[in-house]
Scaffold this active site. Structure first.
Site, PDB file in Angstrom:
ATOM      1  N   ARG A 149       0.832  -1.207   0.000  1.00 17.83           N
ATOM      2  CA  ARG A 149       0.000   0.000   0.000  1.00 17.83           C
ATOM      3  C   ARG A 149       0.861   1.249   0.000  1.00 17.83           C
ATOM      4  O   ARG A 149       0.645   2.161   0.785  1.00 17.83           O
ATOM      5  CB  ARG A 149      -0.896   0.014   1.239  1.00 17.83           C
ATOM      6  N   LYS A 201      -7.636  -4.501  -2.057  1.00 21.01           N
ATOM      7  CA  LYS A 201      -6.530  -3.763  -2.683  1.00 21.01           C
ATOM      8  C   LYS A 201      -6.920  -3.296  -4.084  1.00 21.01           C
ATOM      9  O   LYS A 201      -6.678  -2.140  -4.464  1.00 21.01           O
ATOM     10  CB  LYS A 201      -5.276  -4.631  -2.741  1.00 21.01           C
ATOM     11  N   CYS A 255      -0.264   0.807 -10.463  1.00 21.64           N
ATOM     12  CA  CYS A 255      -1.414   0.471  -9.610  1.00 21.64           C
ATOM     13  C   CYS A 255      -2.721   0.939 -10.232  1.00 21.64           C
ATOM     14  O   CYS A 255      -3.516   0.134 -10.700  1.00 21.64           O
ATOM     15  CB  CYS A 255      -1.237   1.093  -8.225  1.00 21.64           C
ATOM     16  N   ARG A 322       6.686   3.809 -15.419  1.00 19.94           N
ATOM     17  CA  ARG A 322       5.741   2.751 -15.795  1.00 19.94           C
ATOM     18  C   ARG A 322       4.377   3.331 -16.182  1.00 19.94           C
ATOM     19  O   ARG A 322       3.775   4.072 -15.430  1.00 19.94           O
ATOM     20  CB  ARG A 322       5.583   1.760 -14.642  1.00 19.94           C
TER      21      ARG A 322
END
Length: 407
Positions: A149, A201, A255, A322
């Site tokens: 996280r 998540k 993410c 990324r």
């Protein structure tokens, strides 16, 4: 001893944090050059506080190796990209890491998966590997999911202060792993089951992606009817229950730009808002290209070689590229055969990553007449005066020079 498998943006800070707090740690990665660099006493990416944490961990005895270790605790922190065709999670890195762990681990070991995965991934891919090696999960091997996280740019702080989720088959094992993370984590640590941990998540990042998409779609609506989206958001946010985000050139990183696709791929026909948000955010680089084209026409500019893109990373003050919106833009330009000689610069990207890449701000600005601000690095915020006299498209709402164009 903990064997941390995968020493990238998540695994390395995690390994260092455990070691700095007195836990015996060996970090393992298949990348020989990366491991050699760490063994030479150098970190492998830039991050606030990482070098200091590295030195503390080294002083406490952390080791780095190409080999998997025989120990009673493993933390797997390898990449989990998504398959762009099926939109499903690509679990191949996790699968390979767990297979390697199984080849050396003793009975009684605990395997913690930190990599972000879609709900059901551990049941579908990880359990069968363990069972195929003759282990009984819950007796011979304990399986846990503790999704990371943290975010580049604030990793060290967030490792200490963010809450954590521990998913385990049994409360006893969950509490054991919770105690381990409590060696450094000051946030709340919640113990639940593995599938819930997987889902929470992915949901966290999907929530953020949807909120970003609303801001980006609002920017497109306002642009179509000549309204100031930033003024509208400023006023709307005065309502006590409204908190609209600031639009931008797209969504990057590993993410928010990736995890929502897991739900789209696994729940086709159900993840409709999620799919729409992904399409909006993925479409922003092309929207920026359209703005560049229109601004060039308005200013009678024909030479794309006098256009410069400021920023290659996906967010400010990090070196992580990324899924960056700038790279998405350049890829789109290449697909449409309109790349030309557009120039690119980012103070955090030291290696040549794309054609016509500069490594000095003044040289970059000297060669362009039109600057597109794609990342809000502190460097450009502190040097806005150098943009005077140039055409500027500000996609991050950081430049307030007269005549600045916005999304």
């Amino acid at each position: 001893m903990i064997n941390v498998v995968g020493l990238g943006y998540i695994g390395l800070p995690t390994a260092l944090m455990f070691a700095a707090h007195g836990v015996e740690v060996v970090g393992t990665d298949y990348n020989k050059e990366l491991v050699d660099t760490l063994n030479e006493g150098k970190t492998t990416f830039e991050e606030d506080g990482l070098d200091e944490l590295f030195q503390e961990a080294v002083s406490k005895g952390i080791r780095f190796s190409h080999e998997y270790q025989s120990t009673d605790m493993y933390i797997v922190a390898v990449p989990t990209p998504y398959d762009k065709a099926s939109k499903k999670v690509d679990a191949s890195y996790v699968v390979k890491a767990v297979q390697n762990v199984m080849s050396v681990c003793p009975k009684g070991a605990t395997v913690v998966i930190e990599s972000t995965v879609s709900p059901g991934t551990i049941n579908k891919y990880v359990r069968p590997i363990i069972e195929s090696d003759g282990f009984t999960i819950g007796e011979d091997i304990n399986l846990v999911h503790a999704p990371e996280r943290i975010i580049p740019g604030n990793m060290v702080y967030e490792l200490k202060h963010n809450s954590r989720t521990i998913g385990a088959d049994s409360l006893e094992i969950g509490e054991k792993v919770k105690a381990l993370y409590s060696s450094f984590c000051q946030g709340e640590i919640v113990v639940t089951d593995i599938r819930t941990a997987e889902m929470t998540k992915v949901v966290e990042n999907t929530f953020r992606d949807i909120n970003i998409a609303f801001a980006n779609e609002l920017a497109k609506i306002c642009r179509s009817d000549n309204m100031d989206v930033y003024e509208i958001i400023r006023i709307a946010n005065k309502h006590p229950r409204v908190n609209i985000l600031t639009p931008g050139p797209g969504v990057g990183g590993h993410c928010i730009s990736v995890d929502p696709w897991f739900l789209v791929g696994d729940y086709p026909g159900l993840a409709n808002i999620i799919l729409a948000a992904r399409k909006i955010n993925d479409g922003m680089p092309d929207f920026v290209l359209e703005r560049i084209h229109n601004i060039m026409k308005e200013n009678n500019m024909t030479d794309v070689g006098r256009v410069g893109l400021y920023g290659l990373t996906y967010k400010e003050n990090v070196d992580d590229t990324r899924e960056s919106p700038t790279l998405q833009m350049l890829e789109s330009m290449e697909r449409h055969l309109c790349g030309g000689q557009i120039k690119v610069y980012d103070p955090y990207v030291k290696k040549d990553l794309v054609p016509n890449q500069y490594h000095d701000l003044d040289s970059f600005l000297a060669d362009v007449d039109f600057v597109v601000l794609l990342v809000g690095h502190d460097e450009i915020r502190e040097n806005m005066d150098k943009l005077k006299g140039k055409v500027v498209l500000d996609t991050r709402h950081i430049c307030f020079l007269d005549g600045t164009y916005r999304l």
